[in-house]
Design a protein around this motif. Structure first.
Motif, PDB file in Angstrom:
ATOM      1  N   UNK A  71     -40.942  -9.826  -5.660  1.00  0.00           N
ATOM      2  CA  UNK A  71     -40.774 -10.684  -4.479  1.00  0.00           C
ATOM      3  C   UNK A  71     -42.087 -10.816  -3.710  1.00  0.00           C
ATOM      4  N   UNK A  72     -42.773  -9.680  -3.475  1.00  0.00           N
ATOM      5  CA  UNK A  72     -44.030  -9.755  -2.720  1.00  0.00           C
ATOM      6  C   UNK A  72     -45.114 -10.444  -3.546  1.00  0.00           C
ATOM      7  N   UNK A  73     -45.064 -10.287  -4.872  1.00  0.00           N
ATOM      8  CA  UNK A  73     -46.043 -10.968  -5.731  1.00  0.00           C
ATOM      9  C   UNK A  73     -45.857 -12.482  -5.633  1.00  0.00           C
ATOM     10  N   UNK A  74     -44.634 -12.933  -5.821  1.00  0.00           N
ATOM     11  CA  UNK A  74     -44.382 -14.375  -5.811  1.00  0.00           C
ATOM     12  C   UNK A  74     -44.688 -14.992  -4.447  1.00  0.00           C
ATOM     13  N   UNK A  75     -44.338 -14.267  -3.392  1.00  0.00           N
ATOM     14  CA  UNK A  75     -44.609 -14.752  -2.041  1.00  0.00           C
ATOM     15  C   UNK A  75     -46.116 -14.903  -1.819  1.00  0.00           C
ATOM     16  N   UNK A  76     -46.859 -13.903  -2.308  1.00  0.00           N
ATOM     17  CA  UNK A  76     -48.307 -13.919  -2.102  1.00  0.00           C
ATOM     18  C   UNK A  76     -48.982 -15.039  -2.902  1.00  0.00           C
ATOM     19  N   UNK A  77     -48.547 -15.205  -4.129  1.00  0.00           N
ATOM     20  CA  UNK A  77     -49.134 -16.260  -4.971  1.00  0.00           C
ATOM     21  C   UNK A  77     -48.851 -17.632  -4.355  1.00  0.00           C
ATOM     22  N   UNK A 129     -50.855 -22.699  -1.512  1.00  0.00           N
ATOM     23  CA  UNK A 129     -50.265 -23.747  -0.660  1.00  0.00           C
ATOM     24  C   UNK A 129     -51.271 -24.820  -0.221  1.00  0.00           C
ATOM     25  N   UNK A 130     -52.509 -24.678  -0.698  1.00  0.00           N
ATOM     26  CA  UNK A 130     -53.484 -25.742  -0.427  1.00  0.00           C
ATOM     27  C   UNK A 130     -54.168 -25.655   0.920  1.00  0.00           C
ATOM     28  N   UNK A 131     -53.750 -24.723   1.772  1.00  0.00           N
ATOM     29  CA  UNK A 131     -54.411 -24.610   3.077  1.00  0.00           C
ATOM     30  C   UNK A 131     -55.634 -23.715   2.966  1.00  0.00           C
ATOM     31  N   UNK A 132     -56.431 -23.738   3.987  1.00  0.00           N
ATOM     32  CA  UNK A 132     -57.675 -22.980   4.077  1.00  0.00           C
ATOM     33  C   UNK A 132     -57.432 -21.493   3.774  1.00  0.00           C
ATOM     34  N   UNK A 133     -58.137 -20.984   2.764  1.00  0.00           N
ATOM     35  CA  UNK A 133     -57.876 -19.592   2.363  1.00  0.00           C
ATOM     36  C   UNK A 133     -58.714 -18.591   3.161  1.00  0.00           C
ATOM     37  N   UNK A 134     -59.575 -19.072   4.050  1.00  0.00           N
ATOM     38  CA  UNK A 134     -60.470 -18.133   4.720  1.00  0.00           C
ATOM     39  C   UNK A 134     -59.760 -17.239   5.732  1.00  0.00           C
ATOM     40  N   UNK A 135     -58.501 -17.532   6.020  1.00  0.00           N
ATOM     41  CA  UNK A 135     -57.780 -16.649   6.942  1.00  0.00           C
ATOM     42  C   UNK A 135     -56.638 -15.913   6.235  1.00  0.00           C
ATOM     43  N   UNK A 136     -56.513 -16.121   4.930  1.00  0.00           N
ATOM     44  CA  UNK A 136     -55.388 -15.498   4.223  1.00  0.00           C
ATOM     45  C   UNK A 136     -55.672 -14.035   3.902  1.00  0.00           C
ATOM     46  N   UNK A 137     -54.627 -13.206   3.934  1.00  0.00           N
ATOM     47  CA  UNK A 137     -54.844 -11.802   3.574  1.00  0.00           C
ATOM     48  C   UNK A 137     -55.099 -11.647   2.074  1.00  0.00           C
ATOM     49  N   UNK A 138     -55.939 -10.683   1.717  1.00  0.00           N
ATOM     50  CA  UNK A 138     -56.155 -10.337   0.313  1.00  0.00           C
ATOM     51  C   UNK A 138     -54.986  -9.452  -0.139  1.00  0.00           C
ATOM     52  N   UNK A 139     -54.300  -9.880  -1.181  1.00  0.00           N
ATOM     53  CA  UNK A 139     -53.228  -9.060  -1.722  1.00  0.00           C
ATOM     54  C   UNK A 139     -53.798  -7.897  -2.510  1.00  0.00           C
ATOM     55  N   UNK A 140     -53.184  -6.719  -2.367  1.00  0.00           N
ATOM     56  CA  UNK A 140     -53.683  -5.589  -3.159  1.00  0.00           C
ATOM     57  C   UNK A 140     -52.529  -4.830  -3.793  1.00  0.00           C
ATOM     58  N   UNK A 141     -52.750  -4.489  -5.038  1.00  0.00           N
ATOM     59  CA  UNK A 141     -51.824  -3.633  -5.780  1.00  0.00           C
ATOM     60  C   UNK A 141     -52.484  -2.265  -5.851  1.00  0.00           C
TER      61      UNK A 141
END
Ligand SMILES: [Zn+2]
Length: 358
Positions: A110-116, A121-133
């Motif tokens: 669920x968290x993987x799919x949500x993060x991907x 989503x095409x919006x500016x990625x400069x404010x998105x959190x980095x996902x970490x496993x």
């Protein structure tokens, strides 16, 4: 293109190198000018803004702390409890990054799919959190096998039983020998908890033993080819074929000594040794030839894993330059689909399968 990097020692950089990874790489390096305590001072390539710039939105991030018995000359802690405490400090840093909105833990489907979805989503990625496993590089810090469940509950999803040298659960790079009963117990518990076995760094004996005794999911987060650089840290063709048979994905590493033969630490230079990103494609291509397809390789750069620009491809200034790899793969004749798989698709397919029933 979206990129997954399966091996970064982010919390080690934060706590042992004292790097504020929320800063641009240039700022980190400027602050380290004049420091001489480590060979890679002021030569960093990784930070969170740089990952965003490179569209590297998902990483496998490590906890790492070695135990050393008396007489073991490698750097490390003198008791497993100290090593455990070190990894808990590292965990606290990841949590602090989550609190700051800089990172987000990915630990199930669920968290993987949500993060991907967020990154696509095409919006500016400069404010998105980095996902970490969360991954543990070397299992020495697990005081007992029982500690693994505590670590799992904190998000741990992959374990490499050994790192360099002799370990408490398995033997690692430059060591020899088997895992022993405690190692087997660890593998059993990993299997019960559905923790991925990271076969990277296992010495040959422990590698084969681990494959024989572990029925769960296996990957190699950062491993290059022995056929190209002959060292026990690298995989023989036989090993590559064996883990491909297990469905593994192998991450290509950007540590220069693992890319080009005859590297002399502290003396060789990337330009002098002709070490560039093309060489990474040589290792990737070797694995693809053995596999007969492009479904078992990905990025596992290990950038800033105790080395910096002095020991990585000269055409990479920061980790954002990983975007150059797509063009180099195309030049070698890989299709768009192949390239997408190698940059992110293979890791995502692996994770979706591994986490399908959890
Ligand atoms: Zn490593």
């Amino acid at each position: 293109m979206f990129i997954v990097d399966a091996h970064l020692d982010l919390s080690m950089n934060a706590l042992e190198w004292n790097r504020d990874l929320t800063q641009p790489v240039a700022a980190i390096n400027e602050r380290e000018l004049g420091l001489t305590d480590k060979p890679d001072r002021a030569k960093a390539t990784v930070s969170l803004p740089e990952l965003r710039k490179g569209n590297i939105g998902l990483v496998v991030a490590t906890q790492i702390a070695r135990y050393v018995a008396p007489g073991n000359k490698l750097p490390g802690w003198h008791s497993p409890q100290q090593a455990w405490a070190q990894t808990q400090g590292q965990l606290a840093w990841y949590k602090a990054m989550e609190d700051a909105g800089e990172m987000v833990q990915v630990n199930n489907l669920a968290t993987l799919n949500k993060h991907i979805k967020l990154w696509a989503d095409g919006t500016d990625s400069t404010t998105k959190p980095i996902g970490y496993i969360l991954s543990l590089e070397g299992a020495d810090s697990l005081v007992t096998v029982g500690h693994l469940e505590r670590a799992y509950n904190a998000g741990l999803r992959a374990v490499g039983p050994a790192h360099y040298g002799p370990g408490r659960y398995a033997q690692g790079t430059d060591a020899t020998g088997f895992m022993g009963p405690k190692g087997h117990e660890l593998l059993k518990e990993m299997e019960r908890l559905n923790i991925i076995l990271d076969a990277t760094h296992l010495c040959d004996d422990s590698f084969w033993e681990a494959l024989d005794n572990f029925n769960g999911h296996v990957w190699a987060s950062h491993n290059n080819c022995r056929a190209l650089v002959n060292h026990n840290r690298q995989y023989s063709d036989e090993q590559i074929k064996a883990i491909i048979d297990r469905g593994a994905v192998i991450g290509a590493a950007l540590d220069a000594w693992m890319m080009v033969p005859d590297w002399v630490r502290g003396e060789s230079t990337p330009r002098g040794m002709n070490c560039n990103l093309e060489v990474m494609i040589d290792h990737i291509d070797h694995i693809c030839q053995l596999a007969g397809n492009a479904l078992h390789v990905g990025m596992g750069t290990d950038l800033d894993g105790a080395f910096g620009r002095e020991q990585c491809p000269y055409d990479l200034e920061t980790i954002a330059d990983l975007q150059k790899v797509t063009g180099l793969l195309a030049k070698r004749g890989y299709t768009d689909t192949d390239i997408e798989n190698m940059m992110h698709g293979n890791w995502l397919r692996f994770l979706r399968k591994a986490w399908a029933d959890k």
